[in-house]
Design an enzyme around this catalytic site. Structure first.
Site, PDB file in Angstrom:
ATOM      1  N   GLU A 219       0.809  -1.222   0.000  1.00 59.78           N
ATOM      2  CA  GLU A 219       0.000   0.000   0.000  1.00 59.78           C
ATOM      3  C   GLU A 219       0.840   1.268   0.000  1.00 59.78           C
ATOM      4  O   GLU A 219       0.461   2.276  -0.587  1.00 59.78           O
ATOM      5  CB  GLU A 219      -0.910   0.029   1.230  1.00 59.78           C
ATOM      6  CG  GLU A 219      -2.152  -0.828   1.061  1.00 59.78           C
ATOM      7  CD  GLU A 219      -3.007  -0.822   2.319  1.00 59.78           C
ATOM      8  OE1 GLU A 219      -2.957   0.172   3.067  1.00 59.78           O
ATOM      9  OE2 GLU A 219      -3.689  -1.832   2.548  1.00 59.78           O
TER      10      GLU A 219
ATOM     11  N   ASP B  20       3.000  11.108  14.910  1.00 56.30           N
ATOM     12  CA  ASP B  20       3.677  10.797  13.640  1.00 56.30           C
ATOM     13  C   ASP B  20       4.725  11.884  13.427  1.00 56.30           C
ATOM     14  O   ASP B  20       5.828  11.787  13.954  1.00 56.30           O
ATOM     15  CB  ASP B  20       2.622  10.718  12.529  1.00 56.30           C
ATOM     16  CG  ASP B  20       3.163  10.183  11.218  1.00 56.30           C
ATOM     17  OD1 ASP B  20       4.351  10.412  10.918  1.00 56.30           O
ATOM     18  OD2 ASP B  20       2.396   9.544  10.460  1.00 56.30           O
TER      19      ASP B  20
HETATM   20 MG    MG Z   1       5.852   9.897   9.414  1.00 59.67          MG
END
Ligand code: MG
Length: 305
Positions: free
Chosen positions: A147, A236
Site C-alpha cells: 500500500e 507521527d
Molecule cells: Mg511519518
C-alpha cells in the site's frame, strides 16, 4: 479514536497556549481528496508547500496563488521531506527505500539507501542539521504491504534512527530504542533531538510517545527519555517552534507541548493528523496534513530556524 466530524478549533489545556494561537482564526481546509497526506515541507524561495499522498504515490505542491497541483507522480511512495542548507528538497522514498534529493533543475538523485550492505527498511521522515548532516527514521511501514511501498522482509531486522554525513559518505545508527521511529525534529539550539515512536499502529501495547535525546559532539545521542505519551492515536510528525514548543500530530489533530512534556493545547481537526510544517513569509503558518486533507492554522509563534 479521533472524534470524526468534530469542527476545526483550538482546545486550551494551559493558559500559555492562548499566546500561541489566534482564537478567532480557526484552522481552515486548503485542499482535500487525498488518501493519506504526509510529509509537508515549506519552500521560502517559492513560497509554496510540497507534501505527499503516500498511498497515492504522488507529491503535491500547494501555493496561495495556484492552489494544489501534482508536483511529482509517481513519487516512489514519498513520505517526509525537508530542505538542506542549499534549499534542495531531501525526501524519504519508501518505494526505493532510500533518501533522495531533488536537484535545482528537477532531477532526483539517491543520497543513501544501504547500511552495511543491507537495504534500508523504508525511510519515513528526515531533518537536516545546520552542519549539513541528514538525520532520518527508518521504520518498516513501507515494506509491510504494497500500500505504501513494496512488501518485503526487513534486511536490517530492526528499525533505527540514522545520521548520514554527506561529506564522509558515512551512515551511522544514532538510536535503536524505538520500535517504529517516525517523526523527528531538533530543538532550536540543536542540542536535543526529538523522535516519535508510533508502534501502537500495529501493536495495541506498542509505544505512542515522543522520545528526547541529548546530542553529543554533533553526532551521537545520549540520555534517551520519554517526554510525552501522545493520545488519542499516535504521534507521527512533529515540528519545533522558535520558543522550543513541540507541535506533534495525533488522532485528534495537532498537540502542543513544552520541551519537558507539558501539554499546552491542541489544534482540533475532523481528521487524524499525520504531520505539520511551519511556513509562510513569517514562518508562523502551520500547515497540517491530516488523512484526506491539508489544513492551515495561523499561529502567533514562528517555526524554529
Ligand atoms: Mg511519518
Amino acid at each position: 479514536m479521533a472524534a470524526a466530524g468534530q469542527p476545526p478549533g483550538y482546545v486550551v489545556d494551559d493558559e500559555a497556549f492562548r499566546a500561541l494561537v489566534v482564537a478567532a482564526d480557526p484552522p481552515r481546509r486548503l485542499h482535500t481528496g487525498l488518501t493519506w497526506a504526509e510529509g509537508p515541507v515549506y519552500r521560502p524561495a517559492t513560497d509554496d508547500l510540497l507534501f505527499s499522498d503516500v498511498p497515492g504515490d504522488t507529491m503535491w505542491r500547494w501555493s496561495a496563488t495556484a492552489g494544489a497541483e501534482v508536483y511529482r507522480r509517481p513519487s516512489q511512495f514519498a513520505n517526509g521531506s525537508t530542505l538542506d542548507q542549499q534549499g534542495r528538497v531531501v525526501t524519504c522514498e519508501q518505494g526505493t527505500r532510500r533518501i533522495a534529493r531533488t536537484e535545482p533543475y528537477g532531477s532526483v538523485v539517491g543520497v543513501v539507501g544501504h547500511f552495511g550492505g543491507a537495504r534500508l527498511n523504508s525511510p519515513n521522515d528526515v531533518v537536516v542539521r545546520s552542519d549539513g548532516t541528514i538525520w532520518f527514521s527508518d521504520p518498516d511501514y513501507g515494506i509491510l504491504s504494497n500500500e505504501q511501498g513494496y512488501q518485503a522482509e526487513s534486511e536490517l531486522g530492526h528499525c533505527y534512527v540514522f545520521r548520514f554525513d554527506p561529506r564522509q559518505g558515512r551512515l551511522s545508527v544514532v538510536a535503536d530504542d524505538l520500535v517504529k521511529p517516525n517523526g523527528l525534529a531538533f530543538s532550536v539550539d540543536e542540542t536535543v533531538l526529538y523522535v516519535t515512536d508510533s508502534a501502537v499502529t500495529h501493536d495495541p501495547d506498542g509505544p505512542h510517545h515522543i522520545r528526547a535525546y541529548d546530542v553529543v559532539d554533533h553526532a551521537t545521542l545520549v540520555n534517551s527519555r520519554v517526554v510525552a505519551v501522545v493520545e488519542p492515536g499516535w504521534p507521527d510528525g512533529l515540528r519545533v517552534d522558535a520558543q522550543d514548543h513541540l507541535w506533534v500530530s495525533s488522532g485528534e489533530g495537532i498537540q502542543c507541548y513544552t520541551p519537558d512534556g507539558r501539554l499546552l493545547g491542541r489544534i482540533r481537526l475532523p481528521e487524524i493528523a499525520a504531520n505539520c510544517e511551519f511556513g509562510g513569509p513569517d514562518r508562523n503558518q502551520l500547515f497540517i496534513t491530516a488523512t484526506s486533507s491539508l489544513y492551515l492554522a495561523p499561529l502567533r509563534v514562528a517555526g524554529a530556524r
